[in-house]
Design an enzyme around this catalytic site. Structure first.
Site, PDB file in Angstrom:
ATOM      1  N   ARG A  23       0.420  14.517  12.740  1.00 44.98           N
ATOM      2  CA  ARG A  23       1.029  14.249  11.456  1.00 44.98           C
ATOM      3  C   ARG A  23       0.917  15.720  10.654  1.00 44.98           C
ATOM      4  NH1 ARG A  23      -0.965   8.522   9.673  1.00 44.98           N
ATOM      5  NH2 ARG A  23       0.662   8.629   8.399  1.00 44.98           N
ATOM      6  N   PRO A  24       1.846  16.595  10.942  1.00 46.14           N
ATOM      7  CA  PRO A  24       1.806  17.956  10.126  1.00 46.14           C
ATOM      8  C   PRO A  24       2.595  17.601   8.697  1.00 46.14           C
ATOM      9  CG  PRO A  24       3.363  18.158  11.887  1.00 46.14           C
ATOM     10  CD  PRO A  24       2.640  16.765  12.113  1.00 46.14           C
TER      11      PRO A  24
ATOM     12  N   ARG B 216      -4.605  10.529   4.370  1.00 40.09           N
ATOM     13  CA  ARG B 216      -3.541  11.560   4.337  1.00 40.09           C
ATOM     14  C   ARG B 216      -2.610  11.493   3.257  1.00 40.09           C
ATOM     15  NH1 ARG B 216      -1.901  14.412   8.350  1.00 40.09           N
ATOM     16  NH2 ARG B 216       0.210  13.912   7.449  1.00 40.09           N
TER      17      ARG B 216
ATOM     18  N   LYS C 103       0.748  -1.147   0.008  1.00 38.54           N
ATOM     19  CA  LYS C 103      -0.054  -0.091   0.029  1.00 38.54           C
ATOM     20  C   LYS C 103       1.059   1.426  -0.011  1.00 38.54           C
ATOM     21  CE  LYS C 103      -1.603   2.036   3.959  1.00 38.54           C
ATOM     22  NZ  LYS C 103      -1.270   3.193   4.031  1.00 38.54           N
ATOM     23  N   ASN C 104       1.902   1.281   0.851  1.00 41.50           N
ATOM     24  CA  ASN C 104       2.714   2.516   1.157  1.00 41.50           C
ATOM     25  C   ASN C 104       3.542   2.874  -0.284  1.00 41.50           C
ATOM     26  OD1 ASN C 104       1.369   2.858   3.356  1.00 41.50           O
ATOM     27  ND2 ASN C 104       3.188   2.491   4.973  1.00 41.50           N
TER      28      ASN C 104
ATOM     29  N   ASP D  65       4.553  20.305   7.229  1.00 37.02           N
ATOM     30  CA  ASP D  65       5.286  21.290   7.500  1.00 37.02           C
ATOM     31  C   ASP D  65       6.424  21.098   6.557  1.00 37.02           C
ATOM     32  OD1 ASP D  65       5.491  19.877   9.877  1.00 37.02           O
ATOM     33  OD2 ASP D  65       7.264  21.084   9.880  1.00 37.02           O
ATOM     34  N   GLN D  66       7.093  19.890   6.782  1.00 35.48           N
ATOM     35  CA  GLN D  66       8.135  19.572   5.847  1.00 35.48           C
ATOM     36  C   GLN D  66       8.106  19.337   4.418  1.00 35.48           C
ATOM     37  OE1 GLN D  66      11.232  19.244   7.461  1.00 35.48           O
ATOM     38  NE2 GLN D  66      10.054  20.032   9.249  1.00 35.48           N
TER      39      GLN D  66
ATOM     40  N   ARG E 225      -8.546  -0.468   4.867  1.00 36.79           N
ATOM     41  CA  ARG E 225      -7.813   0.695   4.028  1.00 36.79           C
ATOM     42  C   ARG E 225      -6.331  -0.281   3.662  1.00 36.79           C
ATOM     43  NH1 ARG E 225      -5.833   4.876   7.650  1.00 36.79           N
ATOM     44  NH2 ARG E 225      -4.601   5.079   5.980  1.00 36.79           N
TER      45      ARG E 225
ATOM     46  N   CYS F 226      -4.724  12.719  12.449  1.00 37.39           N
ATOM     47  CA  CYS F 226      -5.272  11.557  12.656  1.00 37.39           C
ATOM     48  C   CYS F 226      -5.143  10.608  13.678  1.00 37.39           C
ATOM     49  CB  CYS F 226      -4.933  10.574  11.571  1.00 37.39           C
ATOM     50  SG  CYS F 226      -3.238   9.981  11.733  1.00 37.39           S
TER      51      CYS F 226
ATOM     52  N   ILE G 187       8.249   7.303  16.483  1.00 39.69           N
ATOM     53  CA  ILE G 187       7.859   8.110  15.198  1.00 39.69           C
ATOM     54  C   ILE G 187       6.466   8.844  15.521  1.00 39.69           C
ATOM     55  CG2 ILE G 187       7.118   7.826  12.950  1.00 39.69           C
ATOM     56  CD1 ILE G 187      10.012   6.783  13.397  1.00 39.69           C
TER      57      ILE G 187
ATOM     58  N   ASP H  70       4.912   0.698  11.699  1.00 38.04           N
ATOM     59  CA  ASP H  70       3.862   0.015  11.182  1.00 38.04           C
ATOM     60  C   ASP H  70       3.740  -1.431  11.678  1.00 38.04           C
ATOM     61  OD1 ASP H  70       3.028   2.186  10.147  1.00 38.04           O
ATOM     62  OD2 ASP H  70       3.470   1.617   7.877  1.00 38.04           O
TER      63      ASP H  70
HETATM   64  C1  UD1 Z   1       4.396   6.897   6.181  1.00 39.10           C
HETATM   65  C2  UD1 Z   1       3.457   5.739   5.780  1.00 39.10           C
HETATM   66  C3  UD1 Z   1       2.873   5.110   7.277  1.00 39.10           C
HETATM   67  C4  UD1 Z   1       4.095   5.139   8.353  1.00 39.10           C
HETATM   68  C5  UD1 Z   1       4.980   6.082   8.240  1.00 39.10           C
HETATM   69  C6  UD1 Z   1       6.167   6.267   9.230  1.00 39.10           C
HETATM   70  C7  UD1 Z   1       2.615   5.964   3.854  1.00 39.10           C
HETATM   71  C8  UD1 Z   1       1.390   6.175   2.951  1.00 39.10           C
HETATM   72  N1  UD1 Z   1       2.380   5.873   5.044  1.00 39.10           N
HETATM   73  O1  UD1 Z   1       3.661   7.920   6.352  1.00 39.10           O
HETATM   74  O2  UD1 Z   1       2.436   4.087   7.043  1.00 39.10           O
HETATM   75  O3  UD1 Z   1       3.642   4.875   9.728  1.00 39.10           O
HETATM   76  O4  UD1 Z   1       5.449   6.499   7.223  1.00 39.10           O
HETATM   77  O5  UD1 Z   1       7.020   5.145   8.886  1.00 39.10           O
HETATM   78  O6  UD1 Z   1       3.607   5.588   3.239  1.00 39.10           O
HETATM   79  N2  UD1 Z   1       6.350  15.023  10.229  1.00 39.10           N
HETATM   80  C9  UD1 Z   1       6.392  16.218  10.740  1.00 39.10           C
HETATM   81  N3  UD1 Z   1       6.156  17.093   9.475  1.00 39.10           N
HETATM   82  C10 UD1 Z   1       6.014  16.625   8.073  1.00 39.10           C
HETATM   83  C11 UD1 Z   1       5.857  15.307   8.069  1.00 39.10           C
HETATM   84  C12 UD1 Z   1       6.105  14.562   8.885  1.00 39.10           C
HETATM   85  O7  UD1 Z   1       6.554  16.821  11.600  1.00 39.10           O
HETATM   86  O8  UD1 Z   1       6.145  17.516   7.411  1.00 39.10           O
HETATM   87  C13 UD1 Z   1       6.378  13.907  11.598  1.00 39.10           C
HETATM   88  C14 UD1 Z   1       5.340  13.228  11.529  1.00 39.10           C
HETATM   89  O9  UD1 Z   1       4.210  13.766  12.292  1.00 39.10           O
HETATM   90  C15 UD1 Z   1       5.726  11.792  12.314  1.00 39.10           C
HETATM   91  C16 UD1 Z   1       7.076  11.671  11.555  1.00 39.10           C
HETATM   92  O10 UD1 Z   1       7.509  12.940  10.975  1.00 39.10           O
HETATM   93  O11 UD1 Z   1       5.894  11.969  13.499  1.00 39.10           O
HETATM   94  C17 UD1 Z   1       7.280  10.573  10.437  1.00 39.10           C
HETATM   95  O12 UD1 Z   1       6.168  10.937   9.597  1.00 39.10           O
HETATM   96  P1  UD1 Z   1       6.126  10.558   8.027  1.00 39.10           P
HETATM   97  O13 UD1 Z   1       7.359   9.700   7.893  1.00 39.10           O
HETATM   98  O14 UD1 Z   1       5.917  11.633   7.176  1.00 39.10           O
HETATM   99  O15 UD1 Z   1       4.781   9.615   7.779  1.00 39.10           O
HETATM  100  P2  UD1 Z   1       3.880   9.596   6.492  1.00 39.10           P
HETATM  101  O16 UD1 Z   1       4.787   9.883   5.219  1.00 39.10           O
HETATM  102  O17 UD1 Z   1       2.460  10.168   6.917  1.00 39.10           O
END
Ligand code: UD1
Length: 419
Positions: A121-122, A92, A22-23, A124-125, A398, A116, A328, A306
């Protein structure tokens, strides 16, 4: 609303065919937006999240079709760059269309995904990285509006946190930017490498695959290709956990042991016999009760968040005790109260949990709270005495393709009930 009814106590044995990840499927679908000729992606898992993104991309005007396990897309009819709230709020990962849309069409308006269940899960990055490539970003009325005059310009992106989605978004955007982009502190999940491999097949120039520094030399245009989604390492680990918790023996096929070494090591630490083939993995628990194992979730190649809930469920019936640290996401222990309802002994303090194994879990009505947490309840139910009813299993749909059929195929007594 559908529920699962599971009669516990069967030792699971047999083979499970693993689906495409899925990811990986989601970023690959978003990347179809970049192709200026038709593209075909096979080994697509039939999941609710995949269908949501197909719908969103169709809404952009792309001629996209999803039949059996293959998606074909042709962007020549794309006529808008708008991703509405009602689709984005359900998933998301929809934010992944932002980078490709700005890179190819110079503009995108994508709803901000909300928080969520597992954390805030912002994004911003993602936004900061696109700005580093010259995009002008405004966030207004719950929408991200990104614009660039002409093309994005290659630049230096340094992520403050390791983000899977952020790395994917900027990798896609950089592929069509003018000049060279260096992405530092990039996530290294296998699904990112899968995306990079497809982009390369489409004509992109990317170096540093599987490392935390990706160097992308932008190209004028990307073309379509034929690509197959990588195996789902989390689904693989989840079915191996089903063998471990029931003392059984399960072989997962159409997968790759190299994708989840860290998880396989934990199964071995539990006392399971793990055999690795070229494209299969077999776990034999030999009727034994697993030993509880401690771990800390971290970005790849360390232990994946996960898989946290599933291994916690196995620990719940393990010998001894184990500590689990979730680094995480800030709220990813929602399965704990549900597992406790089934007799698990788990103490949580902040982002740490101590699990003291009990000999037997017992059936109880429980509620799924998020995707992976749901599978941990399925695991607990498979091992528990009695019949467990799991509510809100739309979370499971999902991300786990044909879950009942796959579990029934290895001897589980599981059925879907509605109402
Ligand atoms: C992806 C996976 C999800 C997995 C996660 C971590 C998909 C569709 N989903 O989610 O299954 O659990 O990776 O391996 O691939 N963060 C920020 N700012 C940002 C982006 C992220 O602070 O702009 C933080 C998040 O809140 C979190 C951490 O970084 O605490 C990791 O998030 P991220 O790796 O971005 O997860 P996803 O890509 O949403």
């Amino acid at each position: 609303m559908d529920k699962f009814l599971i009669q516990g106590g069967q030792k699971l044995e047999g083979e499970v065919r693993i689906s495409g990840a899925k990811n990986a499927a989601l970023p690959l679908l978003a990347a179809t937006i970049l192709a200026d000729s038709p593209i075909r992606i096979s080994n697509m898992p039939n999941l609710r999240d995949v269908n949501t993104l197909v719908k969103l991309i169709a809404g952009l005007g792309v001629a996209i079709e999803y039949a059996s396990d293959t998606v074909t897309a042709d962007t020549s009819t794309l006529n808008n760059q708008f991703a509405p709230y009602d689709l984005v709020k359900t998933m998301r990962a929809s934010i992944l269309v932002l980078g490709p849309l700005v890179a190819r069409y110079g503009e995108a308006k994508v709803s901000l995904p909300g928080g969520c269940a597992i954390g805030s899960r912002p994004v911003d990055q993602h936004l900061k990285a696109l700005e580093a490539l010259g995009a002008h970003i405004e966030v207004e009325n719950g929408y991200v509006h990104a614009k660039v005059d002409g093309r994005l310009k290659g630049g230096e992106v340094i992520f403050d946190v390791v983000t899977v989605g952020g790395t994917e978004n900027i990798l896609m955007a950089a592929a069509l930017a003018d000049g060279v982009t260096t992405i530092r502190n990039a996530a290294r999940e296998p699904e990112i490498t899968d995306l990079a491999n497809m982009l390369i097949k489409m004509g992109a120039k990317i170096e540093g695959l599987d490392t935390d520094t990706l160097v992308v030399t932008g190209v004028e245009s990307l073309h379509g290709c034929d690509y197959a989604v990588v195996a789902d390492r989390i689904e693989t680990g989840s079915y191996l956990a089903a063998a471990a918790i029931t003392g059984g023996r399960v072989r997962t096929t159409h997968t790759d042991p190299a994708l989840l070494e860290c998880v396989l090591d934990k199964f071995e630490e539990m006392g399971a016999e793990v055999t690795r083939g070229d494209d299969w993995i077999e776990l034999d628990m030999q009727g034994k009760r697993p030993k509880a194992v401690s771990f800390r979730t971290l970005p790849h190649p360390d232990f994946p968040t996960d898989m946290q809930a599933q291994i916690m469920a196995v620990n719940a019936i393990g010998r001894g005790f184990a500590t689990i640290s979730e680094t995480i996401f800030e709220n990813r222990f929602m399965h704990v109260p549900e597992l406790s309802r089934m007799g698990a002994n788990i103490q949580v303090e902040g982002n740490d949990a101590v699990v003291t194994g009990v000999e037997k879990l017992s059936a109880a009505p429980v509620m799924a709270t998020d995707l992976r947490a749901s599978f941990s309840l399925v695991l607990a139910a498979l091992a528990a005495e009695g019949e467990t009813l799991i509510d809100r299993i739309y979370h499971i749909d999902r991300g786990y393709e044909h879950i009942e059929a796959k579990l029934q195929g290895i001897g589980a007594k599981i059925k879907r009930v509605s109402g």
